[in-house]
Design a protein around this motif. Sequence first.
Motif, mmCIF file in Angstrom:
data_model
loop_
_atom_site.group_PDB
_atom_site.id
_atom_site.type_symbol
_atom_site.label_atom_id
_atom_site.label_comp_id
_atom_site.label_asym_id
_atom_site.label_seq_id
_atom_site.Cartn_x
_atom_site.Cartn_y
_atom_site.Cartn_z
ATOM 1 N N UNK A 24 0.810 -1.216 0.000
ATOM 2 C CA UNK A 24 0.000 0.000 0.000
ATOM 3 C C UNK A 24 0.843 1.266 0.000
ATOM 4 N N UNK A 25 1.895 1.281 0.807
ATOM 5 C CA UNK A 25 2.732 2.477 0.813
ATOM 6 C C UNK A 25 3.412 2.670 -0.540
ATOM 7 N N UNK A 26 3.738 1.579 -1.194
ATOM 8 C CA UNK A 26 4.319 1.689 -2.533
ATOM 9 C C UNK A 26 3.288 2.262 -3.505
ATOM 10 N N UNK A 27 2.047 1.777 -3.410
ATOM 11 C CA UNK A 27 0.992 2.305 -4.293
ATOM 12 C C UNK A 27 0.849 3.806 -4.126
#
Lengths: 239, 308
Positions: free
Chosen positions: B193-196
């Motif tokens: 999610x943090x990458x997204x």
Amino acid sequence: MAEPLLIVEKVDVYYGAVQALRGVSLQVHEGEVVTLIGCNGAGKTTTLNTICGLLRPRLGRVLYQGNDISRRPAHELVRQGLVMAPEGRGIFPNLTVAENMDLGAFTRSDKAGIAADLERGYALFPRLRERINQKAGTLSGGEQQMLAIARALMARPRLLLLDEPSLGLAPLLVKTIFETIDRINGEGVSILLVEQNANAALKHSRRAYVLQSGEICQEGSSEALRDDPAVRAAYLGGQ
Amino acid sequence: MDFTQLLQNMTNGVAKGSCYALVAVGYTMVYGVLQLINFAHSDVYMLGAYFAYWPAKWMGYLPDEKGGRAQDVPLALVGLFVVGSMAACAAVGALIERAAYRPLRHSGRLAPLITAIGVSLLLEYGGQMVFGTEPRLFPTFVEAQSYDVAGVKFANTSIIIVVTAAVLMGALTLFVNHTRQGRALRAVSHSFNNARLMGINVNATITMTFMLGSSLAAVGGILVAMDQPTITPLMGLRMGLKAFVAAVLGGIGSIPGAALGGLLLGVSESVVAYWSTTYSEAVAFLILIGVLLVRPAGILGSSAREKV
Ligand SMILES: Nc1ncnc2c1ncn2[C@@H]1O[C@H](COP(=O)(O)OP(=O)(O)O)[C@@H](O)[C@H]1O
Ligand SMILES: [Mg+2]
């Protein structure tokens, strides 16, 4: 008034069988700072995650710049300027400060613009510049929050979602963070701010919504909400 | 004690370990992003050898049925076969992820693991059906030579293996640490999610991870095939075990760990083989058990959620 930049329209969100949001509606106009307050577990983070594309609403829709984005993946929305600094900061602890900043600009390829924004970010938070080659995981909580905000700015946001940026910070740092929010907004970025520090958040925003058990129970100008006895009792420690 | 022989074994061990490392890195990268042991990886390694074998066979670089002499493959063609095999294995790796693992992304950890074993068996038995069970002679990619330094023999294949592995592992490390896509890979391995939220396409990054690992495994397969020089559809079984142990030994999730683990395992096996070739095979298991008891995270592994 022009069409709002963001319209959340009667959104229902579920985690499995458990409903977390019930008919949540809110709007953010271009240039505004809007606050969303609510107790722990009210659904604030769920609301932001739904807007930025990490969660899908079962009912209702999210409009950004006039387009329905409720089925669009998060990574595509970043390209359109819808950027979030998530709860718990979402930094990459095993990457350096500089690498985190670079990732903030992942969707961009304008080298000169990126360099200028890097400069601007480090000017905003000089402490980050001093720790440029340090692993982000070794930063203090306040520095990590600065990094989260500075990194979000690297994507050139048009709408910035901030999830509890002052959580766990010393009072002086909280002040810095809110001043920075003012400055970012002054540069034309619209902001949707989630805070438990309702007092400060209401001081630094124009309008606000109150979320309770997954429902918007109150909305209005931040000033009016600060004077509302019920809001004072529930979110401002009754002062 | 015959030190020359011991030294000889150690140099052989370095070559063996380099091959383990090339395959181990694929286990470790996939584990880093998905926390999945991709059991089918060692069969992609096997395919890598076959993908280089076929075009060479079709073009007549193998001894024919009448016992005609095998021809050396020209260097330019060797390069083409290697790159072609890397590309084909990258495609197979991406396909395995897309077809077998992605649909189970949200089904916990057991279901993908069982599927991985299934895909592995499919490739092994499918391979036996398509290629036949009998070992095949691998074409001569380089004429065997050996150099004598103070009684220790250096086979040119061993030198090629070590140099190729070192160059590829170095390139991979540079890629992961100093490119945008490499940063994306590290971000995804920390949090989807943090990458997204950075605008990273997580699925595309996972596909890339499988492609990278699979193409290195292909090179591993070709190098081992050149060295042997026979290949079988089950050649992935032993390599899979060794490379997996190497990855765990070095610290699964860590790329330098895979390199270190591979070398340590290769050298230990070869050193034990000085005394007993029978027991050298058991070394992998002993090392695995030892590491799991003493340092479950591996030599360079971290117990934190921080990988690749
Ligand atoms: N991943 C999840 N799975 C299941 N339930 C969740 C999950 N995340 C949040 N919830 C539940 O949804 C509700 C809203 O949570 P959240 O949006 O995190 O609240 P807030 O940010 O206002 O504290 C809570 O009851 C919480 O327990
Ligand atoms: Mg929250």
